[in-house]
Design an enzyme around this catalytic site. Structure first.
Site, PDB file in Angstrom:
ATOM      1  N   VAL A 243       0.865  -1.186   0.000  1.00 10.47           N
ATOM      2  CA  VAL A 243       0.000   0.000   0.000  1.00 10.47           C
ATOM      3  C   VAL A 243       0.897   1.231   0.000  1.00 10.47           C
ATOM      4  O   VAL A 243       1.787   1.354   0.855  1.00 10.47           O
ATOM      5  CB  VAL A 243      -0.915   0.008   1.243  1.00 10.47           C
ATOM      6  CG1 VAL A 243      -1.828   1.222   1.236  1.00 10.47           C
ATOM      7  CG2 VAL A 243      -1.733  -1.283   1.318  1.00 10.47           C
ATOM      8  N   CYS A 244       0.689   2.124  -0.960  1.00 13.33           N
ATOM      9  CA  CYS A 244       1.521   3.340  -1.042  1.00 13.33           C
ATOM     10  C   CYS A 244       1.325   4.176   0.208  1.00 13.33           C
ATOM     11  O   CYS A 244       0.207   4.609   0.514  1.00 13.33           O
ATOM     12  CB  CYS A 244       1.167   4.158  -2.271  1.00 13.33           C
ATOM     13  SG  CYS A 244       1.988   5.770  -2.277  1.00 13.33           S
ATOM     14  N   VAL A 245       2.426   4.436   0.920  1.00  6.89           N
ATOM     15  CA  VAL A 245       2.317   5.128   2.205  1.00  6.89           C
ATOM     16  C   VAL A 245       1.811   6.561   2.036  1.00  6.89           C
ATOM     17  O   VAL A 245       0.976   7.029   2.810  1.00  6.89           O
ATOM     18  CB  VAL A 245       3.662   5.060   2.985  1.00  6.89           C
ATOM     19  CG1 VAL A 245       4.797   5.701   2.209  1.00  6.89           C
ATOM     20  CG2 VAL A 245       3.516   5.686   4.355  1.00  6.89           C
TER      21      VAL A 245
ATOM     22  N   ALA B 214      -1.858   6.520   1.201  1.00  8.80           N
ATOM     23  CA  ALA B 214      -2.665   5.953   2.284  1.00  8.80           C
ATOM     24  C   ALA B 214      -2.792   6.916   3.460  1.00  8.80           C
ATOM     25  O   ALA B 214      -3.890   7.184   3.951  1.00  8.80           O
ATOM     26  CB  ALA B 214      -2.050   4.636   2.755  1.00  8.80           C
TER      27      ALA B 214
END
Lengths: 130, 116
Positions: free
Chosen positions: A77-79, A82
């Site tokens: 998940v792209c930080v 997100a």
């Protein structure tokens, strides 16, 4: 072949997550596997462990977890995408002073560079947009 | 053979986060030394127009990110000729230099394509 799937659509808002799961679940029967699922844009909401769909709808979180267990794929998940949408893991939540967090293993927060690396190392990259 | 990725930006700079989140992938590729090229197609070519500022919604403008491409070693910026023509735009109206191309002639050169 090894596949990277990219999911841009939020769960239950569009078909993106459902379609990605259906492809991912069908790959082993054809001799292929998913190595990485990368969640970006609104797709980061797929990583929320707090999602609670009605009982007569597909439970997407359960299916992502099962996919990870069956194919040992990464759920990345792209930080940046997100955290700005309120999807923190425990350490990001602590770092930003929030008491609650939504993202837990097997999902992992990571930089968007991992999307490019995964795509480079996969035979195929398939995008699921809203 | 180097496996190269093409990032296609198809959305205009305002109204959604698509263009910004796509251009961020381009810059990250440059920063990490992963080979990426970028193609502006469809309404994405509006990202290239001069004189843009932050939008009314408080979204940051994307033009400064494009001007940073050379610093990130992003050398190949492709601009769709059909998209320019359909919108009555000329390449000299654009704020950064790019190669005007037919997208269908380019796509086969890439190992993977990410579309925003």
């Amino acid at each position: 072949m090894n596949y990277t799937l990219v999911v841009y659509g939020a769960p239950y808002s569009t078909q993106a997550s459902h379609s990605a799961l259906r492809l991912a679940e069908a790959l082993p029967a054809q001799g292929h596997r998913v190595t990485t699922v990368f969640f970006y844009h609104d797709g980061v909401h797929n990583g929320s462990s707090l999602m609670q769909p009605p009982q007569d709808e597909p439970h997407l979180l359960t299916r992502w977890r099962a996919l990870h267990a069956d194919q040992q794929c990464e759920l990345l998940v792209c930080v940046a995408a997100a955290v700005k949408r309120g999807i923190h893991d425990a350490s990001e939540a602590t770092r930003h002073g929030h008491e609650a967090h939504a993202l837990e293993a097997p999902f992992e927060l990571t930089g968007v560079g991992q999307l490019l690396v995964a795509s480079q190392h996969s035979d195929r990259t398939v995008t699921f947009a809203p | 053979m180097t496996r190269k990725t093409l990032i296609i930006v198809r959305h205009p700079p305002h109204g959604s986060s698509w263009a910004r989140e796509g251009i961020e992938v381009v810059l990250v590729g440059g920063a990490l030394g992963v080979p990426v090229d970028v193609l502006f197609d469809g309404d994405g070519i509006f990202c290239l127009l001069q004189g843009q500022e932050a939008g009314a919604l408080g979204q940051k403008g994307t033009l400064p990110m494009l001007k940073a491409f050379p610093m990130y070693d992003i050398d190949t910026v492709l601009v769709s000729r059909p998209a320019l023509e359909a919108r009555g735009l000329k390449a000299d109206a654009l704020a950064i230099d790019g190669d005007v191309v037919e997208p269908r002639d380019c796509l086969a050169h890439y190992h993977s394509i990410l579309t925003f």
